[in-house]
Write an enzyme that holds these catalytic residues in place. Structure first.
Site, mmCIF file in Angstrom:
data_model
loop_
_atom_site.group_PDB
_atom_site.id
_atom_site.type_symbol
_atom_site.label_atom_id
_atom_site.label_comp_id
_atom_site.label_asym_id
_atom_site.label_seq_id
_atom_site.Cartn_x
_atom_site.Cartn_y
_atom_site.Cartn_z
ATOM 1 C CG HIS A 1 -0.302 0.035 2.536
ATOM 2 N ND1 HIS A 1 -0.011 1.206 3.210
ATOM 3 C CD2 HIS A 1 0.110 -0.967 3.350
ATOM 4 C CE1 HIS A 1 0.550 0.918 4.384
ATOM 5 N NE2 HIS A 1 0.631 -0.391 4.496
ATOM 6 C CG ASP B 1 -3.278 3.570 2.400
ATOM 7 O OD1 ASP B 1 -2.619 2.587 2.012
ATOM 8 O OD2 ASP B 1 -4.198 3.476 3.238
ATOM 9 C CG ASP C 1 3.000 0.718 7.953
ATOM 10 O OD1 ASP C 1 2.758 -0.091 7.039
ATOM 11 O OD2 ASP C 1 2.220 0.935 8.884
ATOM 12 C CD GLU D 1 -2.622 -1.860 5.707
ATOM 13 O OE1 GLU D 1 -2.588 -2.831 6.490
ATOM 14 O OE2 GLU D 1 -2.268 -0.703 6.059
ATOM 15 C CD GLU D 2 -1.574 2.294 7.512
ATOM 16 O OE1 GLU D 2 -2.324 1.982 8.457
ATOM 17 O OE2 GLU D 2 -0.364 2.014 7.484
ATOM 18 C CD GLU E 1 1.577 -4.059 6.231
ATOM 19 O OE1 GLU E 1 2.229 -3.378 7.026
ATOM 20 O OE2 GLU E 1 0.612 -3.613 5.582
ATOM 21 C CG HIS F 1 1.202 3.631 12.329
ATOM 22 N ND1 HIS F 1 -0.083 3.208 12.553
ATOM 23 C CD2 HIS F 1 1.511 3.181 11.090
ATOM 24 C CE1 HIS F 1 -0.532 2.530 11.503
ATOM 25 N NE2 HIS F 1 0.445 2.508 10.605
#
Length: 390
Positions: free
Chosen positions: A75, A77, A108, A142-143, A171, A360
């Site tokens: 991903h 995003d 990520d 995905e997020e 991931e 994150h």
């Protein structure tokens, strides 16, 4: 003349500079489409929508038409940056300092996307006539709610003859150093909300009220101390976490009429949604028989537990990781959920990517050496995959 290996550093910097905070595309998919199509990948931009949810842009890109077919799923995003002033470097500037690339999505998972893109480009340039197909499933959801992303891309892939034989999700799977962990499955997730209705009354006259709090407290104590299972070869024991207990009562002399709680179960392959719902219903029935009350239960299904059993594909990836990093990776099912939970319904899938220490977080970053080593691992996986009989 041998081609110079693609450097993933500028690829990652360009991707970080695309402000693709979910569900915004931010230019990241356009960048990837231009990059991959230049090297012979046939790219499809896929936009999906559903009432009440944001439109999401996704991309599928494939080189080759035959089997075996290896897909990289990822991903572009990212989560919001939070308080930008708290970052040492601007979160979407992709600054380099002391051997690290800083930026939202560095690990990520734009780092994995850049590393696999570099490895794939180098492979198709050096082995243009290889037997098989190499593809990318890249989502922008995905997020976010994960409704208009990988789920619907996979449906489109099935309808159009693009289901792969095997898939790697990029991931960030590693914990302490690159190579220490491959995820071959994930625990399931099931959330519950339970409400007990009683009768409001004065605290001085409890016999005139029907207090729901002791009933719910007894239930919560019962389930929170229960042993769901002992785990198995690939999964730790299932866990239950109480996340809320609320009566909405600001007064100290009033017995409330309602008490509510929420809890989440992370479960192994020893359980499924229906068996856990039945267990919770039985536990409620046991407390109701003791203490009475009017109960309401609702369940929200998150993801079912799954495992990709160790075999030739898992072994191939494990060997490639060890050869490049010198570390024999642990096969793990820990952590939350990922889009692998959708891919597993179509083909064997595992997750491998860089370390996840800063995902994150403010000052999310990846070491340049680790980024390049991740690309080297992916390059070896690709080379071994298309030379092996799986």
């Amino acid at each position: 003349m041998k081609n110079t290996p693609t450097d993933p550093v500028p690829l990652l910097q360009d991707l970080i500079r695309c402000k693709s905070v979910t569900p915004a595309e931010g230019g990241a998919l356009t960048y990837l489409e231009n990059l991959l199509s230049t090297h012979g990948f046939v790219c499809q931009r896929l936009i999906f929508r559903e009432e009440g949810t944001p439109d999401v842009e996704n991309m599928f890109a494939r080189f080759g038409t035959g089997s075996p077919h290896l897909c990289f799923a990822g991903h572009t995003d990212v989560v919001p940056e939070g308080i930008a002033e708290g970052w040492t470097y601007p979160p979407f500037a992709a600054d380099i300092s002391n051997g690290y690339i800083y930026g939202r999505g560095a690990t990520d998972m734009k780092g994995s996307v850049a590393a696999f893109a570099g490895a794939a480009i180098d492979f198709v340039r050096s082995a243009a006539k290889f037997k098989g197909s190499l593809s990318f499933l890249i989502t922008g959801d995905e997020e976010g709610p994960a409704i208009n992303g990988t789920v619907k891309v996979l449906e489109w892939m099935k309808a159009n003859g693009h289901i792969p034989d095997h898939c790697i999700v990029g991931e960030p799977s590693c914990v302490d150093r690159l190579g220490d962990t491959i995820k071959i499955g994930r625990r399931g997730s099931l959330s519950f909300a339970v409400t007990v209705e009683g009768r409001q009354g004065h605290a001085a006259y409890p016999h005139k009220a029907d207090n729901p709090i002791p009933k719910l407290a007894r239930f919560i104590d019962r389930i929170a101390t229960a042993t769901l299972d002992e785990g198995n070869e690939h999964f730790d024991p299932s866990t239950l976490a109480v996340t809320s207990f609320d009566v909405g009562n600001p007064a100290g002399n009033v017995i409330p009429s309602r008490a509510a709680a929420k809890f989440n179960i992370r479960f192994s392959t020893e359980h499924g949604f229906e068996s856990l719902k039945a267990w919770v219903a039985d536990e409620v029935a046991a407390i109701t028989a003791q203490l009475g009350g009017t109960w309401a239960i609702s369940a929200t299904e998150g993801a079912d537990a799954f495992i990709t059993e160790p075999g030739s594909f898992v072994g191939l990836v494990q060997d490639a990781v060890e050869l490049e990093t010198g570390v024999l990776p642990k096969l793990s099912t820990s952590g939350g959920t990922s889009d692998a939970r959708f891919v597993k319904d179509y083909c064997p899938v595992l997750e491998f990517g860089p370390t996840n220490a800063t995902i994150h977080q403010t000052d999310e970053r990846i070491a340049i050496d680790e980024l390049r080593d991740t690309q080297a691992v992916y390059a070896r996986i690709i080379a071994h995959y298309f030379s092996a009989e799986l």
